[in-house]
Design an enzyme around this catalytic site. Structure first.
Site, mmCIF file in Angstrom:
data_model
loop_
_atom_site.group_PDB
_atom_site.id
_atom_site.type_symbol
_atom_site.label_atom_id
_atom_site.label_comp_id
_atom_site.label_asym_id
_atom_site.label_seq_id
_atom_site.Cartn_x
_atom_site.Cartn_y
_atom_site.Cartn_z
ATOM 1 N N ASP A 142 0.849 -1.174 0.000
ATOM 2 C CA ASP A 142 0.000 0.000 0.000
ATOM 3 C C ASP A 142 0.899 1.242 0.000
ATOM 4 O O ASP A 142 1.922 1.280 0.696
ATOM 5 C CB ASP A 142 -0.889 -0.027 1.257
ATOM 6 C CG ASP A 142 -1.888 1.103 1.291
ATOM 7 O OD1 ASP A 142 -3.053 0.853 0.948
ATOM 8 O OD2 ASP A 142 -1.513 2.230 1.667
ATOM 9 N N ILE A 143 0.540 2.251 -0.816
ATOM 10 C CA ILE A 143 1.308 3.495 -0.839
ATOM 11 C C ILE A 143 0.970 4.306 0.406
ATOM 12 O O ILE A 143 -0.206 4.594 0.676
ATOM 13 C CB ILE A 143 1.018 4.298 -2.117
ATOM 14 C CG1 ILE A 143 1.421 3.487 -3.353
ATOM 15 C CG2 ILE A 143 1.758 5.636 -2.101
ATOM 16 C CD1 ILE A 143 1.079 4.144 -4.667
ATOM 17 N N GLU A 165 -4.915 2.550 -3.852
ATOM 18 C CA GLU A 165 -3.449 2.546 -3.818
ATOM 19 C C GLU A 165 -2.889 1.238 -3.289
ATOM 20 O O GLU A 165 -1.715 1.157 -2.923
ATOM 21 C CB GLU A 165 -2.937 3.708 -2.958
ATOM 22 C CG GLU A 165 -3.224 3.599 -1.470
ATOM 23 C CD GLU A 165 -4.588 4.124 -1.055
ATOM 24 O OE1 GLU A 165 -4.745 4.466 0.125
ATOM 25 O OE2 GLU A 165 -5.505 4.208 -1.901
#
Length: 323
Positions: free
Chosen positions: A196-197, A239
């Site tokens: 995950d960003i 994301e």
């Protein structure tokens, strides 16, 4: 064949020869020494050689680009078995390397060809000659190729996330289930990576959604460069991404994850004159005795959650949390 022609009136004989010369297929008659006996107008127009030039000449002398060994085997089989042989363009696009009728407006500059090789029986029942019939099937072949390419593109679009170029969620989840089932059939281990960003909402709020899209594209490109061709990266949503690391246990997978994390950390996305830096958090779980693929995914998600809530920009193994 000879006996039939001898029985024809002279004007009828010439009419048949005219048909053979003007028919829109290639006709080539060869003797057993591969000397050219008949070379009709179709062949003259496309080869640039007329019959007076190549009559009684060896076929392979004038056309050295022919696959001689392969074609000899085909023709010898016709002589031996006394039955016709067929060659489809799908097996070999062409026998003679002729230009297509419409090289500029068509879809191919070469002529696709179907070929029939027929034994010619003499009045005594001997097979001393064969006839090669060459059909121009360029339009049909290119249409089929174009249709297959279009279908392939549609298939690719149906399983691909358009923004990132990775597998979309639906297809990736199907891959996840298949990999889980493969493990239970073969016992070969794989590791599931979820990433995950970090603070992605802040990127969107600060720089705008177009900048966020650029960050997603950059992260996806780095992800593709880091994992192997046999691995399966997909966009899970927003994301968040998932990667199936095939035939890799979690200790090796952790090395891959760390390399990926460090690569992301070094990236700078320049958008509208502004520099954007980002990091990722990663959670991983090796397939084992989970009751279902969903439970396997939940374990990797749990490890990702642990990474997010213990500082971000780190890698967590589910087995480490469990321990």
């Amino acid at each position: 064949m000879t006996g039939t022609l001898n029985a024809l009136p002279l004007d009828e004989f010439h009419r048949i020869l005219d048909i053979l010369q003007t028919i829109d297929v290639g006709l080539v008659v060869l003797d057993h020494d591969y000397r050219i006996k008949l070379w009709n107008g179709f062949m003259e127009n496309h080869s640039g050689y007329n019959l007076s030039q190549i009559s009684e000449q060896n076929l392979f002398h004038y056309f050295p680009e022919l696959a001689e060994t392969w074609l000899r085997q085909k023709i010898e089989a016709v002589f031996t078995l006394r039955c016709a042989s067929f060659i489809s363009w799908e097996l070999r696009p062409y026998l003679f390397n002729f230009r297509a009728h419409r090289p500029f407006t068509g879809m191919s500059d070469r002529m696709y060809q179907n070929v029939t090789i027929m034994p010619l029986v003499s009045r005594h029942g001997d097979i001393s000659h064969v006839c090669l019939i060459i059909y121009d099937v360029t339009d049909a072949a290119t249409s089929k190729i174009a249709l297959e390419e279009a279908n392939q593109q549609l298939t690719t679009l149906s399983i691909t996330d358009r923004l990132t170029g990775l597998y979309n969620r639906g297809y990736w989840e199907e891959c996840l289930r298949n990999e889980f089932n493969r493990y239970h059939r073969t016992g070969k281990s794989s590791t599931l990576m979820m990433l995950d960003i970090d603070f992605f909402k802040k990127v969107n709020d600060t720089y705008g959604h177009l900048a966020g899209d650029e960050v997603l594209r950059r992260a996806s490109a780095i992800l593709r460069q880091t994992v192997r061709c046999s691995d399966m990266p997909g966009r899970y949503g927003g994301e968040e991404f998932g990667v199936l690391l095939i035939d890799i246990n979690e200790s090796i997978a952790k090395l891959v994850a760390e390399r990926l994390r460090q690569s992301m950390e070094k990236q700078t996305v320049v958008f509208d004159g502004q520099e954007i830096r980002f990091t990722i958090s990663i959670g991983m779980a090796e397939v084992s005795n989970q009751p279902s693929a969903t439970h396997w995914l939940q374990q990797a998600d749990g490890a990702l959650y642990h990474s997010k809530h213990t500082g971000r920009n780190r890698v967590t193994l589910f087995s480490a949390i469990d321990a």
